[in-house]
Design a protein around this motif. Structure first.
Motif, mmCIF file in Angstrom:
data_model
loop_
_atom_site.group_PDB
_atom_site.id
_atom_site.type_symbol
_atom_site.label_atom_id
_atom_site.label_comp_id
_atom_site.label_asym_id
_atom_site.label_seq_id
_atom_site.Cartn_x
_atom_site.Cartn_y
_atom_site.Cartn_z
ATOM 1 N N GLU A 78 -0.107 3.175 -7.873
ATOM 2 C CA GLU A 78 0.319 4.039 -8.972
ATOM 3 C C GLU A 78 1.605 4.791 -8.631
ATOM 4 N N LYS A 79 1.677 5.320 -7.405
ATOM 5 C CA LYS A 79 2.821 6.142 -6.995
ATOM 6 C C LYS A 79 3.927 5.342 -6.310
ATOM 7 N N GLU A 80 3.607 4.071 -5.992
ATOM 8 C CA GLU A 80 4.529 3.210 -5.234
ATOM 9 C C GLU A 80 4.956 3.902 -3.936
ATOM 10 N N TYR A 81 3.962 4.483 -3.274
ATOM 11 C CA TYR A 81 4.216 5.250 -2.066
ATOM 12 C C TYR A 81 2.953 5.326 -1.211
ATOM 13 N N VAL A 82 3.134 5.252 0.105
ATOM 14 C CA VAL A 82 2.043 5.492 1.045
ATOM 15 C C VAL A 82 2.510 6.509 2.083
ATOM 16 N N LYS A 83 1.593 7.352 2.525
ATOM 17 C CA LYS A 83 1.928 8.368 3.528
ATOM 18 C C LYS A 83 2.061 7.751 4.917
ATOM 19 N N ARG A 84 1.162 6.809 5.221
ATOM 20 C CA ARG A 84 1.132 6.229 6.570
ATOM 21 C C ARG A 84 2.028 5.008 6.645
ATOM 22 N N SER A 85 2.886 5.003 7.627
ATOM 23 C CA SER A 85 3.836 3.899 7.780
ATOM 24 C C SER A 85 3.141 2.566 8.042
ATOM 25 N N SER A 86 1.921 2.612 8.580
ATOM 26 C CA SER A 86 1.205 1.363 8.863
ATOM 27 C C SER A 86 0.800 0.629 7.581
ATOM 28 N N PHE A 87 0.878 1.291 6.434
ATOM 29 C CA PHE A 87 0.539 0.647 5.156
ATOM 30 C C PHE A 87 1.774 0.240 4.354
ATOM 31 N N GLU A 88 2.963 0.625 4.810
ATOM 32 C CA GLU A 88 4.197 0.349 4.053
ATOM 33 C C GLU A 88 4.433 -1.140 3.825
ATOM 34 N N THR A 89 4.186 -1.946 4.839
ATOM 35 C CA THR A 89 4.409 -3.386 4.711
ATOM 36 C C THR A 89 3.513 -3.978 3.633
ATOM 37 N N TYR A 90 2.259 -3.557 3.609
ATOM 38 C CA TYR A 90 1.325 -4.042 2.588
ATOM 39 C C TYR A 90 1.812 -3.661 1.184
ATOM 40 N N LEU A 91 2.192 -2.394 1.019
ATOM 41 C CA LEU A 91 2.625 -1.928 -0.294
ATOM 42 C C LEU A 91 3.906 -2.621 -0.727
ATOM 43 N N THR A 92 4.853 -2.760 0.181
ATOM 44 C CA THR A 92 6.117 -3.425 -0.150
ATOM 45 C C THR A 92 5.874 -4.853 -0.613
ATOM 46 N N GLU A 93 5.020 -5.574 0.103
ATOM 47 C CA GLU A 93 4.727 -6.954 -0.287
ATOM 48 C C GLU A 93 4.000 -7.007 -1.634
ATOM 49 N N ALA A 94 3.072 -6.087 -1.851
ATOM 50 C CA ALA A 94 2.343 -6.054 -3.125
ATOM 51 C C ALA A 94 3.294 -5.793 -4.290
ATOM 52 N N LEU A 95 4.166 -4.814 -4.143
ATOM 53 C CA LEU A 95 5.102 -4.494 -5.221
ATOM 54 C C LEU A 95 6.060 -5.655 -5.496
ATOM 55 N N LYS A 96 6.452 -6.340 -4.441
ATOM 56 C CA LYS A 96 7.325 -7.511 -4.613
ATOM 57 C C LYS A 96 6.601 -8.613 -5.388
ATOM 58 N N LEU A 97 5.351 -8.897 -5.013
ATOM 59 C CA LEU A 97 4.571 -9.917 -5.718
ATOM 60 C C LEU A 97 4.382 -9.545 -7.186
ATOM 61 N N ILE A 98 4.094 -8.281 -7.441
ATOM 62 C CA ILE A 98 3.901 -7.816 -8.815
ATOM 63 C C ILE A 98 5.186 -7.994 -9.614
ATOM 64 N N ASP A 99 6.297 -7.604 -9.039
ATOM 65 C CA ASP A 99 7.588 -7.694 -9.723
ATOM 66 C C ASP A 99 7.972 -9.137 -10.043
ATOM 67 N N ILE A 100 7.712 -10.039 -9.125
ATOM 68 C CA ILE A 100 8.106 -11.444 -9.287
ATOM 69 C C ILE A 100 7.193 -12.209 -10.240
ATOM 70 N N HIS A 101 5.888 -11.979 -10.151
ATOM 71 C CA HIS A 101 4.933 -12.875 -10.810
ATOM 72 C C HIS A 101 4.261 -12.362 -12.083
ATOM 73 N N PHE A 102 4.269 -11.055 -12.323
ATOM 74 C CA PHE A 102 3.432 -10.542 -13.396
ATOM 75 C C PHE A 102 4.219 -9.733 -14.426
ATOM 76 N N ASP A 103 3.812 -9.872 -15.692
ATOM 77 C CA ASP A 103 4.441 -9.097 -16.770
ATOM 78 C C ASP A 103 3.937 -7.658 -16.767
ATOM 79 N N HIS A 104 2.646 -7.491 -16.547
ATOM 80 C CA HIS A 104 2.039 -6.159 -16.491
ATOM 81 C C HIS A 104 0.939 -6.174 -15.444
ATOM 82 N N CYS A 105 0.860 -5.076 -14.710
ATOM 83 C CA CYS A 105 -0.178 -4.951 -13.688
ATOM 84 C C CYS A 105 -0.679 -3.511 -13.706
ATOM 85 N N PHE A 106 -1.912 -3.350 -14.134
ATOM 86 C CA PHE A 106 -2.542 -2.040 -14.208
ATOM 87 C C PHE A 106 -3.505 -1.906 -13.040
#
Length: 130
Positions: A78-106
């Protein structure tokens, strides 16, 4: 729109982990258990998200409603942000996949009792590590 239920589980923290993905909608019911090796509980939750996004992309779904009982995953998306740096890679990859493949993601946080299918699949995946 498809409903995508995700769950990560670990036998220990960290410990052997698994991801469960349950998808329903548009004439589909898909179930997937993915062994993840040794991760923390939160890492397993993020890994489950990535597995779900990849599976949805493979099936060319365009509108997703992701349901998770992990508050940290729901908040991160929701916030496109994580506090812990150990989760940044996961979030970055997820946001990239969402941006490339999906019209809407709730994303919606749900109580664990509403996420039983994905939980069972995640626990089965832990056993697949052995």
């Amino acid at each position: 729109m498809v409903e995508v239920y995700i769950d990560g589980a670990s036998a220990g923290n960290p410990g052997l982990s698994g991801a469960g993905v349950f998808i329903k909608g548009e004439g589909y019911v898909l179930r997937k258990s993915v062994p993840l090796g040794t991760l923390s509980n939160h890492q397993a939750e993020f890994a489950a998200l990535l597995e779900a996004l990849k599976l949805c992309a493979e099936h060319e779904f365009k509108i997703l409603s992701i349901r998770t009982d992990s508050q940290i995953v729901a908040d991160a998306l929701e916030k496109e942000y994580v506090k812990r740096s150990s989760f940044e890679t996961y979030l970055t990859e997820a946001l990239k996949l969402i941006d490339i493949h999906f019209d809407h993601c709730f994303t919606k946080w749900i109580p664990s009792k509403q996420n039983k299918e994905a939980d069972v699949l995640a626990r089965q995946a832990i056993q697949m590590n052995k």
